[in-house]
Structures are given as C-alpha cells and as structure tokens.
Design an enzyme around this catalytic site. Structure first.
Site, PDB file in Angstrom:
ATOM      1  N   VAL A 156       0.940  -1.057  -0.138  1.00  0.00           N
ATOM      2  CA  VAL A 156      -0.013   0.126  -0.052  1.00  0.00           C
ATOM      3  C   VAL A 156       1.032   1.247  -0.016  1.00  0.00           C
ATOM      4  O   VAL A 156       0.597   2.213  -0.787  1.00  0.00           O
ATOM      5  CB  VAL A 156      -1.001  -0.002   1.231  1.00  0.00           C
ATOM      6  CG1 VAL A 156      -1.643   1.243   1.383  1.00  0.00           C
ATOM      7  CG2 VAL A 156      -1.858  -1.177   1.119  1.00  0.00           C
ATOM      8  N   ALA A 162       9.119   5.620   6.647  1.00  0.00           N
ATOM      9  CA  ALA A 162       9.789   4.732   7.709  1.00  0.00           C
ATOM     10  C   ALA A 162       9.363   3.007   7.116  1.00  0.00           C
ATOM     11  O   ALA A 162       8.397   2.793   6.857  1.00  0.00           O
ATOM     12  CB  ALA A 162       9.019   4.809   9.127  1.00  0.00           C
ATOM     13  N   LYS A 188      -6.825  -1.943   9.586  1.00  0.00           N
ATOM     14  CA  LYS A 188      -8.303  -2.308  10.317  1.00  0.00           C
ATOM     15  C   LYS A 188      -8.190  -3.070  11.528  1.00  0.00           C
ATOM     16  O   LYS A 188      -8.931  -3.096  12.531  1.00  0.00           O
ATOM     17  CB  LYS A 188      -8.977  -3.063   9.272  1.00  0.00           C
ATOM     18  CG  LYS A 188      -8.427  -4.471   8.762  1.00  0.00           C
ATOM     19  CD  LYS A 188      -7.783  -3.970   7.447  1.00  0.00           C
ATOM     20  CE  LYS A 188      -6.836  -4.873   6.945  1.00  0.00           C
ATOM     21  NZ  LYS A 188      -6.869  -5.265   5.587  1.00  0.00           N
ATOM     22  N   GLU A 217     -10.440   5.475   5.480  1.00  0.00           N
ATOM     23  CA  GLU A 217     -11.189   4.855   4.416  1.00  0.00           C
ATOM     24  C   GLU A 217     -10.702   3.397   3.803  1.00  0.00           C
ATOM     25  O   GLU A 217     -11.676   2.493   3.542  1.00  0.00           O
ATOM     26  CB  GLU A 217     -11.441   5.599   3.175  1.00  0.00           C
ATOM     27  CG  GLU A 217     -12.261   5.451   2.124  1.00  0.00           C
ATOM     28  CD  GLU A 217     -13.795   5.272   2.449  1.00  0.00           C
ATOM     29  OE1 GLU A 217     -14.224   6.395   2.703  1.00  0.00           O
ATOM     30  OE2 GLU A 217     -14.218   4.265   2.635  1.00  0.00           O
ATOM     31  N   GLY A 248     -10.674  -2.048   0.851  1.00  0.00           N
ATOM     32  CA  GLY A 248      -9.808  -1.433   0.091  1.00  0.00           C
ATOM     33  C   GLY A 248     -10.165  -0.028  -0.794  1.00  0.00           C
ATOM     34  O   GLY A 248     -10.274   0.726   0.087  1.00  0.00           O
ATOM     35  N   GLY A 254      -0.231  -9.542  -3.710  1.00  0.00           N
ATOM     36  CA  GLY A 254      -0.338  -8.389  -2.765  1.00  0.00           C
ATOM     37  C   GLY A 254      -1.776  -8.238  -2.046  1.00  0.00           C
ATOM     38  O   GLY A 254      -1.941  -6.929  -1.324  1.00  0.00           O
ATOM     39  N   GLU A 291      -2.820 -10.419   3.964  1.00  0.00           N
ATOM     40  CA  GLU A 291      -2.089  -9.709   5.002  1.00  0.00           C
ATOM     41  C   GLU A 291      -0.841 -10.592   5.534  1.00  0.00           C
ATOM     42  O   GLU A 291      -0.595 -11.521   4.787  1.00  0.00           O
ATOM     43  CB  GLU A 291      -3.154 -10.058   6.417  1.00  0.00           C
ATOM     44  CG  GLU A 291      -4.235  -9.197   6.362  1.00  0.00           C
ATOM     45  CD  GLU A 291      -4.143  -7.709   6.185  1.00  0.00           C
ATOM     46  OE1 GLU A 291      -3.698  -7.238   6.849  1.00  0.00           O
ATOM     47  OE2 GLU A 291      -4.864  -7.127   5.044  1.00  0.00           O
ATOM     48  N   ASP A 350      -9.611 -10.735   9.539  1.00  0.00           N
ATOM     49  CA  ASP A 350      -9.572  -9.525   8.908  1.00  0.00           C
ATOM     50  C   ASP A 350     -10.977  -9.173   8.478  1.00  0.00           C
ATOM     51  O   ASP A 350     -11.311  -8.096   8.605  1.00  0.00           O
ATOM     52  CB  ASP A 350      -8.799  -9.895   7.336  1.00  0.00           C
ATOM     53  CG  ASP A 350      -8.671  -8.602   6.485  1.00  0.00           C
ATOM     54  OD1 ASP A 350      -7.847  -7.876   6.977  1.00  0.00           O
ATOM     55  OD2 ASP A 350      -9.495  -8.440   5.583  1.00  0.00           O
ATOM     56  N   LYS A 384     -13.200  -5.685   9.890  1.00  0.00           N
ATOM     57  CA  LYS A 384     -13.701  -4.648   8.984  1.00  0.00           C
ATOM     58  C   LYS A 384     -15.377  -4.620   9.225  1.00  0.00           C
ATOM     59  O   LYS A 384     -15.944  -3.562   9.385  1.00  0.00           O
ATOM     60  CB  LYS A 384     -13.726  -5.123   7.612  1.00  0.00           C
ATOM     61  CG  LYS A 384     -12.399  -4.979   7.052  1.00  0.00           C
ATOM     62  CD  LYS A 384     -11.995  -5.767   5.675  1.00  0.00           C
ATOM     63  CE  LYS A 384     -10.574  -5.500   5.112  1.00  0.00           C
ATOM     64  NZ  LYS A 384     -10.427  -6.552   4.168  1.00  0.00           N
TER      65      LYS A 384
HETATM   66  P1  NDP Z   1       3.327  -4.522   3.889  1.00  0.00           P
HETATM   67  O1  NDP Z   1       3.418  -6.055   4.666  1.00  0.00           O
HETATM   68  O2  NDP Z   1       3.271  -5.001   2.349  1.00  0.00           O
HETATM   69  O3  NDP Z   1       3.922  -3.554   4.192  1.00  0.00           O
HETATM   70  C1  NDP Z   1       4.290  -2.946   5.510  1.00  0.00           C
HETATM   71  C2  NDP Z   1       5.314  -2.184   5.536  1.00  0.00           C
HETATM   72  O4  NDP Z   1       5.431  -1.749   6.741  1.00  0.00           O
HETATM   73  C3  NDP Z   1       6.507  -2.429   5.035  1.00  0.00           C
HETATM   74  O5  NDP Z   1       7.235  -1.686   4.173  1.00  0.00           O
HETATM   75  C4  NDP Z   1       7.279  -2.734   5.960  1.00  0.00           C
HETATM   76  O6  NDP Z   1       8.831  -2.703   5.963  1.00  0.00           O
HETATM   77  C5  NDP Z   1       7.057  -1.752   7.054  1.00  0.00           C
HETATM   78  N1  NDP Z   1       7.191  -1.930   8.399  1.00  0.00           N
HETATM   79  C6  NDP Z   1       6.804  -3.082   8.945  1.00  0.00           C
HETATM   80  N2  NDP Z   1       7.234  -2.815  10.467  1.00  0.00           N
HETATM   81  C7  NDP Z   1       7.614  -1.439  10.540  1.00  0.00           C
HETATM   82  C8  NDP Z   1       8.199  -0.945  11.730  1.00  0.00           C
HETATM   83  N3  NDP Z   1       8.309  -1.248  12.880  1.00  0.00           N
HETATM   84  N4  NDP Z   1       8.860   0.359  11.305  1.00  0.00           N
HETATM   85  C9  NDP Z   1       8.593   0.669   9.942  1.00  0.00           C
HETATM   86  N5  NDP Z   1       8.175   0.244   9.079  1.00  0.00           N
HETATM   87  C10 NDP Z   1       7.439  -0.952   9.336  1.00  0.00           C
HETATM   88  O7  NDP Z   1       1.457  -4.500   4.061  1.00  0.00           O
HETATM   89  P2  NDP Z   1       0.524  -3.871   3.195  1.00  0.00           P
HETATM   90  O8  NDP Z   1       1.066  -2.534   2.524  1.00  0.00           O
HETATM   91  O9  NDP Z   1      -0.127  -5.060   2.352  1.00  0.00           O
HETATM   92  O10 NDP Z   1      -0.486  -3.498   4.284  1.00  0.00           O
HETATM   93  C11 NDP Z   1      -0.489  -2.367   4.991  1.00  0.00           C
HETATM   94  C12 NDP Z   1      -1.583  -2.023   5.862  1.00  0.00           C
HETATM   95  O11 NDP Z   1      -2.603  -1.746   4.925  1.00  0.00           O
HETATM   96  C13 NDP Z   1      -1.924  -3.189   6.815  1.00  0.00           C
HETATM   97  O12 NDP Z   1      -2.595  -2.550   7.906  1.00  0.00           O
HETATM   98  C14 NDP Z   1      -3.119  -3.810   5.767  1.00  0.00           C
HETATM   99  O13 NDP Z   1      -3.921  -4.430   6.580  1.00  0.00           O
HETATM  100  C15 NDP Z   1      -3.744  -2.712   5.069  1.00  0.00           C
HETATM  101  N6  NDP Z   1      -4.415  -3.052   3.921  1.00  0.00           N
HETATM  102  C16 NDP Z   1      -3.856  -3.655   2.817  1.00  0.00           C
HETATM  103  C17 NDP Z   1      -4.218  -3.971   1.660  1.00  0.00           C
HETATM  104  C18 NDP Z   1      -3.869  -4.805   0.638  1.00  0.00           C
HETATM  105  O14 NDP Z   1      -4.309  -5.190  -0.395  1.00  0.00           O
HETATM  106  N7  NDP Z   1      -2.582  -5.165   0.752  1.00  0.00           N
HETATM  107  C19 NDP Z   1      -5.757  -3.545   1.432  1.00  0.00           C
HETATM  108  C20 NDP Z   1      -6.371  -2.537   2.509  1.00  0.00           C
HETATM  109  C21 NDP Z   1      -5.658  -2.352   3.809  1.00  0.00           C
HETATM  110  P3  NDP Z   1       9.870  -3.369   4.836  1.00  0.00           P
HETATM  111  O15 NDP Z   1       9.244  -3.156   3.623  1.00  0.00           O
HETATM  112  O16 NDP Z   1      11.088  -2.897   4.981  1.00  0.00           O
HETATM  113  O17 NDP Z   1       9.566  -4.817   5.459  1.00  0.00           O
HETATM  114  N1  HSE Z   2      -5.938  -8.708   2.848  1.00  0.00           N
HETATM  115  C1  HSE Z   2      -7.263  -7.942   2.750  1.00  0.00           C
HETATM  116  C2  HSE Z   2      -8.155  -8.708   1.838  1.00  0.00           C
HETATM  117  C3  HSE Z   2      -6.549  -6.583   2.257  1.00  0.00           C
HETATM  118  O1  HSE Z   2      -7.452  -9.740   1.222  1.00  0.00           O
HETATM  119  O2  HSE Z   2      -9.237  -8.029   1.771  1.00  0.00           O
HETATM  120  C4  HSE Z   2      -7.735  -5.534   2.238  1.00  0.00           C
HETATM  121  O3  HSE Z   2      -8.051  -5.036   3.353  1.00  0.00           O
END
Ligand code: NDP
Ligand code: HSE
Length: 436
Positions: free
Chosen positions: A14, A43, A105, A129, A134, A187, A190, A201, A205
C-alpha cells in the site's frame, strides 16, 4: 500554494502504491486543492530493499517514531499494519496535533474508540477509508451521507484474498493452497494470511462498519467468525449443483434488543452459500461488494477492488487529500460520540443451513435422521441423496432456524450409529429477499 509534508510509515504494497500514485497525481491535487503534498520521510524495516520507486533514497529511515515527532512533518500516514508499534505511533502523532490516515483495520477494530476519542480531543483528523473494502468508498458515505440514516443492516464480501481463493477454486478447480499463494503474490493477503482465511480480517472490517454505521463501540472480539480454510472443492461443486456459489460474507445488523443506552447488534463473518442469481454471487476475484440497508434510503450497493496495493493506495490518497484540505482550512471531520453496543449471541441468530452427512445406505436411516431434525424444531426445505452403499451422502437445506437448535441437531446427528460423518455445515443466504 500550501505545501504540506507527509510522513509515511510503511512502504510495502500500500505504501509503495501511495508513493507512485501521488507522484502521478500531485499536479492534479495541487490544482484542485491549492495544496502541494510531498512525501518527505518514509519509515520501513529495511532501507536496503529496492522498492522500484523514483524517490530520493534519503527519505527512508527505520525510525518511525522519529518521523512522528519531527516538527517538519504535517500529516502522518500509517500503512505498517498490526497493533504495535502502529497504535503508539498514531497516538503520538495525534497528541502532537497531526492528522493521521491509516489503512489498519486490525488496529481500529481493537483500539478504534481510544484513537477516535484522542483525535476528537486533539481536533485532528483520523481517516481510515482504506481499512474496509480497499478502494471502495464506504466509510465516508457512512460517516457523512448516511450520518442520519437509520442503517439496519450491512452485508457483503469484505475480504479480497478469500474472494480470490474461492473464485479460483470454483472457476478453475484450483486447490486452496495454490490459490492462497497467488493471492499473496498479488499483494492481497495480510502479512500473516491466517487473518484473511480464518475470518479475522473480515471480522475487523465488520466491527469497524458496525461502529461507524450504528454509532456504537463494536470491537473485533464481538464478531462471530468462521473462516474458509475448511471449504473443499467438493463443497463448492455440491453448492453449484444446488444453484449456489460459496462466498465469505460479513453481516452487521441492528437487532431488536437495544435499550436507551445503545443499540443491540449482531456481527458475524462466515462462508455462505449464495444463490447464483444473487448479486454477491457474481463478485469475483479480489473484488468486494457491500449492501447497506437503510430505513429511508432503502438498499445501496457498493462494489470495487477490495485489496491490492494500488487500489488501496487510491483510498489512502483520497483521505490524505481530505486531511490536507481540513488541515489548511482548520475543520477536521469527527466520528461523533460513540455509545456502548449490546452484542446478540450467534446462538440466537436465525439462518438457513446446508448440511452434508455421510451415512449408511439402508432402510430406516433417513427416518432416524429426519427424526433428529424434527425433535429440535429444525424444518427441512430440501434433501437429496448422492451415491450409494458406503459412499452415500445425504444433503439437506433447512428452513430458517435458530443457531442453537441447529447445533443441538448436529450434536445428536453425530451420535447416530448410521451417520458416519457430519461434513461441512454452511449457512445459506435466502432466496426470498435478493439482498439478505
Ligand atoms: P506490507 O507488509 O506490504 O507493508 C508493510 C510495511 O511496513 C513494509 O514496508 C515494512 O517495511 C513496514 N514496516 C513493518 N514494520 C515496521 C516498523 N516497525 N517500522 C517501520 N516500518 C515497518 O503491508 P501492506 O502494504 O499490504 O498493508 C499495510 C496496511 O494496509 C495493513 O494494515 C493492511 O491491513 C492494510 N491494507 C492492505 C491492503 C492490501 O491489499 N494489501 C488493503 C487494505 C488495507 P519493509 O518493507 O522494510 O519490510
Ligand atoms: N488482506 C485484505 C484482503 C486486504 O484480502 O481483503 C484488504 O483489506
């Protein structure tokens, strides 16, 4: 032109989607709002990772707390996920008077009330949102357009990973593990995909939707949930023969037992057999769809991509622009006062059920099985026998009955000598009202 500096916590599916999307849309946002948004610091866990982004590597660091406390950062976006450190980081950002945007969430379904109250006290935005379904605009319509609507029921598909898995299993006979691994590489899943496939999850929601729709505190622990990991290709095939698709659904509804202090609600997540002509049956892959049933507006349906980095980044960017506009105009949005909710137990809810039994194929067996249903007041809508001899299977669909009566029926069926196995029991979405 106002210039606002954004601190991005997390740059995975994301976060990286947000960086790329803002790069494409920065000029449009500036023209529409008069605000130039800059991702000033990011970060991550590892600064060495190649994220395929055209952004100065110097913006990356591993100390999210340092970004939150940086006086040069105006708005914080959290897309790390999980409870800690996300909870402390958001609390600190809010305490420092910074608007926050999150897609988390799990955090909101467990600690939302505390964070909403902190944001209200500090007079800053807490926007989320992307946390539910998503890319689909759902929270903002509930918070704003439907703020005065007596919402009765919300039902839909809110997890992209499980919808993708069930679609691949039913359309090309993919096995469960293969489809899950594809969802992970796309992608959607979770970090720990157990959250998706076991219903946590979707449960989070559903809790957030119930909180916003009913104005009452509903947390993840209030949600009854069953996952899809036990659903087999045989279940999907049997459902198809009977005219159903198997979907993982979430339901949040207002029930009759509320009092002056707050509403009574029932919130649940489970696999369901959906009639093929029902609109939810044609929601495929990572798409989500949600029906909202209001007292005045009637039925509303929301549909779109429920998972994936770029679609979700679209929802995050919308919140970011909103927070930026509110920050420059001095008028943050508020969730309003939340009241306590009473939670109705799953035991008291009513549904139709599909039940598959492996039985001995001999005279009197059907009568003894039917007797068990009858003793618990569970009425049978349809019954079919498949196979013969040792492979005989009886498949029942019940009329609507209470969960506790169904569970008592299953207990007694398991005790019958002629019943070799009680297979999967799946709730059935009724034919009567296409949206229920
Ligand atoms: P990812 O696992 O792909 O990304 C997580 C990111 O957080 C990575 O860049 C990781 O770093 C970084 N990170 C983890 N721990 C730390 C820390 N302690 N300090 C700083 N950075 C940290 O997750 P997603 O992008 O898939 O999901 C992110 C959020 O969005 C979650 O809450 C998820 O539930 C929500 N979400 C995701 C959706 C999806 O389709 N993927 C849809 C809707 C919501 P590094 O890259 O170096 O490992
Ligand atoms: N893991 C979640 C899903 C991401 O598959 O719907 C979106 O919240």
């Amino acid at each position: 032109m106002n210039r606002l500096r954004v601190g991005l916590l997390g740059c995975g599916n994301v976060g990286a989607g947000l960086v790329a999307l803002l790069d494409e849309q920065r000029a449009v946002v500036a023209v529409r709002t008069g605000i130039e948004l800059e991702i000033a610091r990011i970060a991550v866990r590892s600064t060495a990772k190649d994220r395929g982004l055209s952004i100065d590597p110097a913006v990356f660091c591993t100390d999210a707390a340092d970004i939150v406390s940086d006086p040069e950062i105006d708005i914080v976006v959290e897309v790390i996920g999980g409870i800690e450190p996300a909870r402390s980081l958001l609390r600190d950002a809010i305490a420092a008077g910074k608007p926050v945007v999150t897609a988390n969430k799990e955090l909101l379904a467990n600690h939302g009330a505390e964070l909403f109250a902190a944001a209200d006290d500090a007079g800053v935005d807490l926007l989320f949102e992307a946390a539910v379904a998503g890319a689909i605009p759902l929270i903002r319509p509930l918070r704003e357009s439907l703020a005065a609507e007596p919402v009765q029921r919300i039902m839909g598909i809110v997890n992209g990973t499980t919808n993708y898995i069930l679609t691949q299993m039913s359309e090309r006979g993919a096995n469960y593990a293969e489809a899950l691994s594809e969802a992970q590489s796309l992608g959607y899943a979770e970090r720990d995909p157990t959250a998706d496939v076991e219903g946590f999850d979707a449960g989070a929601k559903a809790a957030i939707l119930a909180t916003v729709a009913f104005g009452a505190v509903v947390v993840a622990g209030d949600v009854y949930h069953e996952g899809i990991s036990r659903i087999t290709l045989d279940d999907i095939e049997m459902a198809r023969r009977l005219g159903y698709a198997v979907k993982a659904v979430a339901v949040a509804e207002r029930t009759a037992g509320g009092n002056g202090e707050g509403p009574e609600v029932a919130v649940r997540v489970h696999p369901a057999m959906v009639p093929v002509q029902h609109p939810l049956a044609s929601v495929r892959d990572s798409f989500n769809a949600v029906f909202i049933q209001g007292g005045a507006v009637g039925e509303l349906m929301f549909y779109g991509r429920g998972a994936g980095g770029r679609p979700t980044a679209g929802a995050v960017l919308g919140d970011l622009v909103d927070a930026a506009v509110n920050l420059t105009s001095g008028g943050p949005g508020r969730i309003g006062r939340l009241v306590p909710a009473r939670i109705r137990s799953i035991d008291d809810l009513r549904s139709e059920y599909y039940i598959g039994l492996e039985v001995a194929d001999r005279p009197g067996v059907l009568a003894s099985v039917a007797d068990v249903f009858g003793r618990h007041g569970v009425s049978i809508r349809s019954m079919e026998q498949h196979g013969l001899g040792d492979d005989a299977q009886l498949v029942f669909i019940t009329h609507e009955c209470r969960e506790r009566d169904l569970q008592a029926t299953l207990r007694d069926l398991r005790g019958l000598e002629a019943v070799h196995e009680v297979g999967n029991v799946i709730r059935v979405i009724g034919h009567e009202n296409p949206h229920q």
